[in-house]
Design a protein around this motif. Sequence first.
Motif, PDB file in Angstrom:
ATOM      1  N   ALA A   1       0.826  -1.215   0.000  1.00 55.75           N
ATOM      2  CA  ALA A   1       0.000   0.000   0.000  1.00 55.75           C
ATOM      3  C   ALA A   1       0.856   1.259   0.000  1.00 55.75           C
ATOM      4  CB  ALA A   1      -0.935  -0.006   1.209  1.00 55.75           C
ATOM      5  N   ASP A   2       1.952   1.260   0.747  1.00 53.81           N
ATOM      6  CA  ASP A   2       2.844   2.419   0.775  1.00 53.81           C
ATOM      7  C   ASP A   2       3.445   2.691  -0.596  1.00 53.81           C
ATOM      8  OD1 ASP A   2       2.400   2.855   3.450  1.00 53.81           O
ATOM      9  OD2 ASP A   2       4.270   1.938   4.129  1.00 53.81           O
ATOM     10  N   ALA A   3       3.786   1.626  -1.304  1.00 53.78           N
ATOM     11  CA  ALA A   3       4.482   1.774  -2.593  1.00 53.78           C
ATOM     12  C   ALA A   3       3.531   1.987  -3.765  1.00 53.78           C
ATOM     13  CB  ALA A   3       5.351   0.541  -2.853  1.00 53.78           C
ATOM     14  N   GLU A   4       2.358   1.338  -3.722  1.00 56.21           N
ATOM     15  CA  GLU A   4       1.508   1.327  -4.909  1.00 56.21           C
ATOM     16  C   GLU A   4       0.068   1.742  -4.659  1.00 56.21           C
ATOM     17  OE1 GLU A   4       1.962  -2.332  -7.176  1.00 56.21           O
ATOM     18  OE2 GLU A   4       3.794  -2.780  -6.047  1.00 56.21           O
ATOM     19  N   GLY A   5      -0.291   2.002  -3.429  1.00 52.83           N
ATOM     20  CA  GLY A   5      -1.662   2.390  -3.128  1.00 52.83           C
ATOM     21  C   GLY A   5      -2.488   1.233  -2.608  1.00 52.83           C
ATOM     22  N   LEU A   6      -3.596   1.578  -1.975  1.00 47.75           N
ATOM     23  CA  LEU A   6      -4.430   0.566  -1.327  1.00 47.75           C
ATOM     24  C   LEU A   6      -5.059  -0.393  -2.337  1.00 47.75           C
ATOM     25  CD1 LEU A   6      -5.340  -0.211   1.522  1.00 47.75           C
ATOM     26  CD2 LEU A   6      -7.359   1.235   1.198  1.00 47.75           C
ATOM     27  N   ASP A   7      -5.377   0.101  -3.524  1.00 49.80           N
ATOM     28  CA  ASP A   7      -6.018  -0.756  -4.521  1.00 49.80           C
ATOM     29  C   ASP A   7      -5.111  -1.883  -4.989  1.00 49.80           C
ATOM     30  OD1 ASP A   7      -8.294   0.747  -4.370  1.00 49.80           O
ATOM     31  OD2 ASP A   7      -7.955   1.855  -6.229  1.00 49.80           O
ATOM     32  N   ALA A   8      -3.800  -1.706  -4.799  1.00 48.29           N
ATOM     33  CA  ALA A   8      -2.861  -2.741  -5.231  1.00 48.29           C
ATOM     34  C   ALA A   8      -2.827  -3.926  -4.270  1.00 48.29           C
ATOM     35  CB  ALA A   8      -1.454  -2.156  -5.371  1.00 48.29           C
ATOM     36  N   VAL A   9      -3.395  -3.736  -3.082  1.00 47.38           N
ATOM     37  CA  VAL A   9      -3.383  -4.805  -2.089  1.00 47.38           C
ATOM     38  C   VAL A   9      -4.466  -5.830  -2.413  1.00 47.38           C
ATOM     39  CG1 VAL A   9      -3.671  -5.376   0.356  1.00 47.38           C
ATOM     40  CG2 VAL A   9      -2.523  -3.254  -0.310  1.00 47.38           C
ATOM     41  N   SER A  10      -4.073  -7.058  -2.496  1.00 49.44           N
ATOM     42  CA  SER A  10      -5.008  -8.171  -2.659  1.00 49.44           C
ATOM     43  C   SER A  10      -4.433  -9.377  -1.938  1.00 49.44           C
ATOM     44  CB  SER A  10      -5.226  -8.503  -4.142  1.00 49.44           C
ATOM     45  OG  SER A  10      -4.040  -9.043  -4.707  1.00 49.44           O
ATOM     46  N   MET A  11      -5.272 -10.334  -1.660  1.00 51.72           N
ATOM     47  CA  MET A  11      -4.796 -11.532  -0.983  1.00 51.72           C
ATOM     48  C   MET A  11      -3.735 -12.235  -1.827  1.00 51.72           C
ATOM     49  SD  MET A  11      -6.444 -11.536   1.899  1.00 51.72           S
ATOM     50  CE  MET A  11      -6.564 -13.185   2.601  1.00 51.72           C
ATOM     51  N   GLN A  12      -3.957 -12.275  -3.137  1.00 51.73           N
ATOM     52  CA  GLN A  12      -2.994 -12.935  -4.005  1.00 51.73           C
ATOM     53  C   GLN A  12      -1.671 -12.188  -4.049  1.00 51.73           C
ATOM     54  OE1 GLN A  12      -3.438 -16.035  -5.852  1.00 51.73           O
ATOM     55  NE2 GLN A  12      -1.237 -15.676  -5.664  1.00 51.73           N
ATOM     56  N   ARG A  13      -1.744 -10.857  -4.127  1.00 53.07           N
ATOM     57  CA  ARG A  13      -0.507 -10.069  -4.200  1.00 53.07           C
ATOM     58  C   ARG A  13       0.299 -10.209  -2.914  1.00 53.07           C
ATOM     59  NH1 ARG A  13       1.644  -5.278  -6.219  1.00 53.07           N
ATOM     60  NH2 ARG A  13       3.818  -5.315  -5.496  1.00 53.07           N
ATOM     61  N   VAL A  14      -0.364 -10.182  -1.780  1.00 54.91           N
ATOM     62  CA  VAL A  14       0.331 -10.347  -0.511  1.00 54.91           C
ATOM     63  C   VAL A  14       0.961 -11.728  -0.430  1.00 54.91           C
ATOM     64  CG1 VAL A  14       0.027 -10.489   1.994  1.00 54.91           C
ATOM     65  CG2 VAL A  14      -1.099  -8.669   0.704  1.00 54.91           C
ATOM     66  N   ALA A  15       0.228 -12.733  -0.870  1.00 53.73           N
ATOM     67  CA  ALA A  15       0.766 -14.100  -0.866  1.00 53.73           C
ATOM     68  C   ALA A  15       2.003 -14.199  -1.741  1.00 53.73           C
ATOM     69  CB  ALA A  15      -0.306 -15.079  -1.346  1.00 53.73           C
ATOM     70  N   ASP A  16       1.973 -13.544  -2.890  1.00 53.17           N
ATOM     71  CA  ASP A  16       3.122 -13.579  -3.799  1.00 53.17           C
ATOM     72  C   ASP A  16       4.349 -12.913  -3.183  1.00 53.17           C
ATOM     73  OD1 ASP A  16       1.559 -14.854  -5.655  1.00 53.17           O
ATOM     74  OD2 ASP A  16       1.107 -13.050  -6.802  1.00 53.17           O
ATOM     75  N   ASP A  17       4.129 -11.844  -2.427  1.00 49.33           N
ATOM     76  CA  ASP A  17       5.248 -11.096  -1.869  1.00 49.33           C
ATOM     77  C   ASP A  17       5.852 -11.762  -0.638  1.00 49.33           C
ATOM     78  OD1 ASP A  17       4.816  -9.288  -3.852  1.00 49.33           O
ATOM     79  OD2 ASP A  17       4.585  -7.550  -2.549  1.00 49.33           O
ATOM     80  N   LEU A  18       5.133 -12.644   0.022  1.00 50.61           N
ATOM     81  CA  LEU A  18       5.681 -13.200   1.268  1.00 50.61           C
ATOM     82  C   LEU A  18       6.860 -14.178   1.096  1.00 50.61           C
ATOM     83  CD1 LEU A  18       2.530 -13.366   3.521  1.00 50.61           C
ATOM     84  CD2 LEU A  18       4.621 -12.062   3.893  1.00 50.61           C
ATOM     85  N   PRO A  19       6.886 -15.188   0.231  1.00 48.05           N
ATOM     86  CA  PRO A  19       5.804 -15.759  -0.553  1.00 48.05           C
ATOM     87  C   PRO A  19       5.217 -17.002   0.130  1.00 48.05           C
ATOM     88  CG  PRO A  19       7.887 -16.546  -1.393  1.00 48.05           C
ATOM     89  CD  PRO A  19       8.207 -15.746  -0.150  1.00 48.05           C
ATOM     90  N   VAL A  20       3.903 -17.079   0.085  1.00 45.04           N
ATOM     91  CA  VAL A  20       3.202 -18.273   0.556  1.00 45.04           C
ATOM     92  C   VAL A  20       2.018 -18.468  -0.385  1.00 45.04           C
ATOM     93  CG1 VAL A  20       3.842 -17.971   2.981  1.00 45.04           C
ATOM     94  CG2 VAL A  20       1.763 -16.895   2.116  1.00 45.04           C
ATOM     95  N   THR A  21       1.276 -19.516  -0.184  1.00 43.58           N
ATOM     96  CA  THR A  21       0.099 -19.706  -1.006  1.00 43.58           C
ATOM     97  C   THR A  21      -1.019 -18.789  -0.524  1.00 43.58           C
ATOM     98  OG1 THR A  21      -0.833 -21.452   0.384  1.00 43.58           O
ATOM     99  CG2 THR A  21       0.724 -22.121  -1.343  1.00 43.58           C
ATOM    100  N   LYS A  22      -1.913 -18.485  -1.421  1.00 47.51           N
ATOM    101  CA  LYS A  22      -3.046 -17.647  -1.059  1.00 47.51           C
ATOM    102  C   LYS A  22      -3.883 -18.310   0.025  1.00 47.51           C
ATOM    103  CE  LYS A  22      -7.008 -15.315  -3.228  1.00 47.51           C
ATOM    104  NZ  LYS A  22      -7.720 -15.103  -4.526  1.00 47.51           N
ATOM    105  N   MET A  23      -4.019 -19.617  -0.059  1.00 46.84           N
ATOM    106  CA  MET A  23      -4.808 -20.344   0.935  1.00 46.84           C
ATOM    107  C   MET A  23      -4.193 -20.232   2.324  1.00 46.84           C
ATOM    108  SD  MET A  23      -7.500 -21.293  -0.479  1.00 46.84           S
ATOM    109  CE  MET A  23      -8.079 -22.200   0.964  1.00 46.84           C
ATOM    110  N   ALA A  24      -2.870 -20.085   2.376  1.00 41.43           N
ATOM    111  CA  ALA A  24      -2.204 -19.954   3.675  1.00 41.43           C
ATOM    112  C   ALA A  24      -2.636 -18.674   4.380  1.00 41.43           C
ATOM    113  CB  ALA A  24      -0.691 -19.975   3.493  1.00 41.43           C
ATOM    114  N   LEU A  25      -2.938 -17.626   3.607  1.00 44.16           N
ATOM    115  CA  LEU A  25      -3.387 -16.368   4.214  1.00 44.16           C
ATOM    116  C   LEU A  25      -4.757 -16.523   4.854  1.00 44.16           C
ATOM    117  CD1 LEU A  25      -2.389 -13.685   1.536  1.00 44.16           C
ATOM    118  CD2 LEU A  25      -1.019 -14.660   3.373  1.00 44.16           C
ATOM    119  N   TYR A  26      -5.624 -17.308   4.213  1.00 38.81           N
ATOM    120  CA  TYR A  26      -6.984 -17.445   4.716  1.00 38.81           C
ATOM    121  C   TYR A  26      -7.046 -18.194   6.048  1.00 38.81           C
ATOM    122  CZ  TYR A  26      -8.811 -15.640   0.322  1.00 38.81           C
ATOM    123  OH  TYR A  26      -9.117 -14.825  -0.742  1.00 38.81           O
ATOM    124  N   ARG A  27      -5.970 -18.804   6.438  1.00 39.93           N
ATOM    125  CA  ARG A  27      -5.928 -19.427   7.759  1.00 39.93           C
ATOM    126  C   ARG A  27      -5.808 -18.374   8.858  1.00 39.93           C
ATOM    127  NH1 ARG A  27      -1.234 -23.594   5.838  1.00 39.93           N
ATOM    128  NH2 ARG A  27      -2.518 -24.856   4.407  1.00 39.93           N
TER     129      ARG A  27
END
Length: 243
Positions: free
Chosen positions: A33-59
């Motif tokens: 969000a700091d770098a690209e704005g709030l609209d750039a935040v998504s569950m998939q994008r966060v998962a990619d940056d960590l990196p973990v699977t998207k399903m791991a975030l939903y836990r």
Amino acid sequence: MTELLWGKEPARTRGPKPAITLAEIAAAGIAIADAEGLDAVSMQRVADDLPVTKMALYRHVPGKAELVAVMSDLAMGSPPERPDGPWRETLHTWAIDLYDGFVRHPWLLQSTIGRRPLGPNELAWIERGLAGLVDVGLTGGEQLDAILVVTSHVRNIAQQSSTFPGHSIGLTEEDMQRSLAEILHTEAARFPRLVAATSTAAGSENQGLEFGLERILDGLDLLIRSRVAVPDRIETLPVDRRR
């Protein structure tokens, strides 16, 4: 959502220990969000940056709305420790600290509006602001309204002066002033009052922050002074001792 904001993650089922925590997920979202704005935040994008699977975030978090709420409270952080002082100085310092927080994370101006659950850090900011208004003669409602008015002014100025990644051309203050000066130079006859006003204006765009804040505090000062009981003057008449 309230449970997540207050550090109560869903109970973990049996299995291996999660590779990430909710705080780490929120920190990754804040960086995006700091770098690209709030609209750039998504569950998939966060998962990619960590990196973990998207399903791991939903836990840890049900979806983006809950994630943004946790991100917002984490980004706000605790209010800075400040020494006690007169109410006006305390509230002024509090407002500037709040403004600085919005400048560091402009997307907070989008994520902290409307009716929503409040987290511990956001409530701590309100608590700190109220600390300057204790025992000055205002009712509890007036104290809360004072915080609301000051916050609204701070938010408005921060919104006007901030650059929102992904939603702005990204002009600097100098760029804005230069562009306005060029327009007014060629369109002086069309905007004579604006030309006259800007010709004597000085200071940065944040001058409006201080000007408005001082006027709000002036108004509170008048209200507070009106609550101070002033004893009536009692004229002492000379005593006629001949009686």
